[in-house]
Structure formats: structure tokens, C-alpha cells
Scaffold this motif. Structure first.
Motif, PDB file in Angstrom:
ATOM      1  N   UNK A  86      20.720  59.667  23.554  1.00 32.11           N
ATOM      2  CA  UNK A  86      22.013  58.981  23.538  1.00 32.11           C
ATOM      3  C   UNK A  86      22.385  58.309  24.855  1.00 32.11           C
ATOM      4  N   UNK A  87      21.639  58.597  25.918  1.00 38.19           N
ATOM      5  CA  UNK A  87      21.998  58.097  27.235  1.00 38.19           C
ATOM      6  C   UNK A  87      22.805  59.127  28.008  1.00 38.19           C
ATOM      7  N   UNK A  88      22.903  58.958  29.342  1.00 40.00           N
ATOM      8  CA  UNK A  88      23.552  59.972  30.186  1.00 40.00           C
ATOM      9  C   UNK A  88      25.007  60.245  29.830  1.00 40.00           C
ATOM     10  N   UNK A  89      25.792  59.218  29.546  1.00 39.42           N
ATOM     11  CA  UNK A  89      27.218  59.436  29.309  1.00 39.42           C
ATOM     12  C   UNK A  89      27.458  60.164  27.988  1.00 39.42           C
ATOM     13  N   UNK A  90      26.944  59.599  26.908  1.00 35.47           N
ATOM     14  CA  UNK A  90      27.180  60.198  25.596  1.00 35.47           C
ATOM     15  C   UNK A  90      26.412  61.503  25.442  1.00 35.47           C
ATOM     16  N   UNK A  91      25.159  61.521  25.884  1.00 33.07           N
ATOM     17  CA  UNK A  91      24.355  62.737  25.767  1.00 33.07           C
ATOM     18  C   UNK A  91      24.890  63.873  26.610  1.00 33.07           C
ATOM     19  N   UNK A  92      25.524  63.522  27.729  1.00 35.04           N
ATOM     20  CA  UNK A  92      26.086  64.548  28.587  1.00 35.04           C
ATOM     21  C   UNK A  92      27.311  65.217  28.008  1.00 35.04           C
ATOM     22  N   UNK A  93      27.914  64.602  26.990  1.00 34.05           N
ATOM     23  CA  UNK A  93      29.129  65.153  26.398  1.00 34.05           C
ATOM     24  C   UNK A  93      28.901  65.855  25.061  1.00 34.05           C
TER      25      UNK A  93
END
Length: 281
Positions: free
Chosen positions: A247-254
Motif C-alpha cells: 500500500x505504500x508507507x503512508x497507507x501501509x503504516x496505518x
């Protein structure tokens, strides 16, 4: 409840301290693997527990499977643990029990019926706690878009796909079609529960867990991933890395990564309080 008032020696500001009876929770590992119990204990140590909450652990006696991998193991572990606990009367000293096997485990109903009838014991499994935690988190405002947000389970053997899907439907009282909007389903690693504690190399565990997680995340916008095995305790970082890759850093991180043991302890703490607060006079 006893109310005691005291004064702070430094500023003489009056404060109020409530003295509460401790809540005693038994985290019950229905398999006979001590190493798996230790892994669960390590996860519990990371929790910020109320000072009035006491956690105890139990490992099933010899004779129960070392790893619960199918329906036969579920039933066998249930019979052995139930006999052991009812014979010793050990449950009388606890307020709540968490069955730490991610399955529709008969002990949840058996222990609830045996001790809950006396009006005391609160019982949950990590499966039920994981489902409830996911639903509660998805009820919050969307993290990213207005698109349907989902939750799903990453677990061990192929057997659990049908078992857990049926379990979700039965627990929520609905059918598969109605759940499709939010329930992304179950993905499996092909590993056994015991593999997470020395059965295979860490490299194999990472590879299998990443692959299963990415398959689940590919089913839509999955905001909650439930770790569908008590043996996965402490492996959140692997699932997080897969979410970031997908999902990428921003979405995957959440993405919420739910450990059923942690969710279960929080659920039982609150349920014990609710039982006292809202019971009939």
C-alpha cells in the motif's frame, strides 16, 4: 468499593483515590507447547495494563496436542483441558479466561457454561476478540478514502480457511454474502502453529507470512489484519512490512494489525467491569 481521601505532602491539594478489587485474568493456552505460552507472555508484557489487572497463564497438560492444526486437535485439546480445569477447580480464582487458540474453540462455550452460570466467570477466545476489535476499528472514520474498508485474517494451514470463515459468519449471525463488503476473508501461510516457535527458519516464516498478507491485502482496501494464530505473537513487524510494500508507507503504516491475545485481554478487562457496572441489583 472503599473511598479514601488523602493529601499530597507537597502542595496539600486534596486528591481522591479509589481502591478497586483486582481483576484476575487467566490466559489459557490449550496446546501443550510451553514455548508458545512463553511467546504469548512476551506479547502480554508489552501491554500497558491497569494496576488492578492481574494476568496468569496456563499451558495444557501432556496429552493435548503441541500444535493445534485441525478440527481433531481442537476437540482433543478441549477435552483434555476441560477435564483438567474442572477436576482441579482452578477457575474459581479467576474473573475471566481467554482461550488463546485462534479457532472456534469449544472451551469458550464449555467454560462459559460451567462457570458463567454461577454469575462470575467471563470467557472469550482470541478469535472472538479479534473479530470484535476489527469491527470496532472499522467503525471509526475512514483512514484513507470513502471506499469500502475491510478486515481479514492471516493464519496457518489450509484447514482454517473454511473453519474460520464459518466461524465469522456464525459469530456475527450473518451469511457470507452479507459479509463480503467488509470481510476480506482468510489467507493461509501453510505453516503449523508450532512452526512459529522453532519449527522452521525465521526466513521461511517471514516469506510465508508476507506472501499470505499480500494476498489478503490484494482483496481490497484492508485496514485491519488479524493474526490468526497465537503463535504469531510478536510478528507484527513482518505483516507491517508487507502492508507497506503493498500500500505504500503512508497507507501501509496505518493498517491495524490485531493480536488476538492483546485484544482479548482488553475485551475481558472491560467486560468484567461492565458485568459489575450493569448487572441487575
Amino acid at each position: 468499593m472503599t473511598l479514601r481521601k488523602y493529601y499530597d505532602d507537597e502542595d496539600l491539594t486534596m486528591a481522591t483515590k479509589f481502591l478497586r478489587r483486582s481483576t484476575r485474568i487467566l490466559v489459557l493456552n490449550p496446546n501443550s507447547s510451553e514455548s508458545m505460552t512463553h511467546g504469548v507472555e512476551d506479547a502480554i508484557r508489552t501491554l500497558h495494563l491497569s494496576p488492578s489487572t492481574e494476568i496468569y497463564t496456563y499451558t495444557a497438560p501432556t496429552g493435548s496436542p503441541a500444535s493445534i492444526n485441525d478440527g481433531e486437535d481442537v476437540l482433543r485439546s478441549s477435552e483434555i483441558v476441560y477435564l483438567d480445569l474442572t477436576k482441579t477447580g482452578a477457575l474459581k480464582q479467576y474473573d475471566a479466561v481467554l482461550v488463546a487458540c485462534f479457532s472456534v474453540h469449544p472451551l469458550v462455550q464449555l467454560l462459559g457454561a460451567e462457570e458463567g452460570a454461577r454469575g462470575k466467570l467471563v470467557v472469550s477466545g482470541i478469535f472472538e476478540a479479534g473479530v470484535l476489535a476489527s469491527i470496532a476499528l472499522l467503525a471509526q472514520p475512514p483512514l484513507h478514502t470513502a471506499a469500502p474498508r475491510k478486515w481479514g485474517i492471516v493464519t496457518t494451514r489450509k484447514f482454517w480457511e473454511a473453519h474460520l470463515t464459518r466461524g465469522v459468519n456464525a459469530f456475527l449471525g450473518t451469511d457470507l454474502e452479507a459479509l463480503n463488503e467488509k470481510f476480506a476473508g482468510v489467507e493461509t501461510t501453510g505453516l503449523d502453529a508450532g512452526d512459529f516457535h522453532g519449527g522452521v527458519s525465521p526466513e521461511v516464516i517471514r516469506q510465508k507470512l508476507v506472501e499470505a498478507t499480500k494476498r489478503l491485502l490484494g482483496r481490497g482496501l484492508v485496514d485491519c489484519v488479524v493474526m490468526g494464530c497465537a503463535g504469531m505473537a510478536g510478528l507484527e513487524e513482518i505483516i507491517r512490512s508487507a502492508a507497506i510494500d503493498e500500500y505504500g508507507p503512508e497507507q501501509g503504516g496505518q493498517v491495524f494489525i490485531i493480536d488476538g491475545v492483546k485484544a482479548g485481554i482488553g475485551l475481558l478487562e472491560q467486560t468484567v467491569q461492565n458485568k459489575e457496572m450493569f448487572r441487575r441489583a
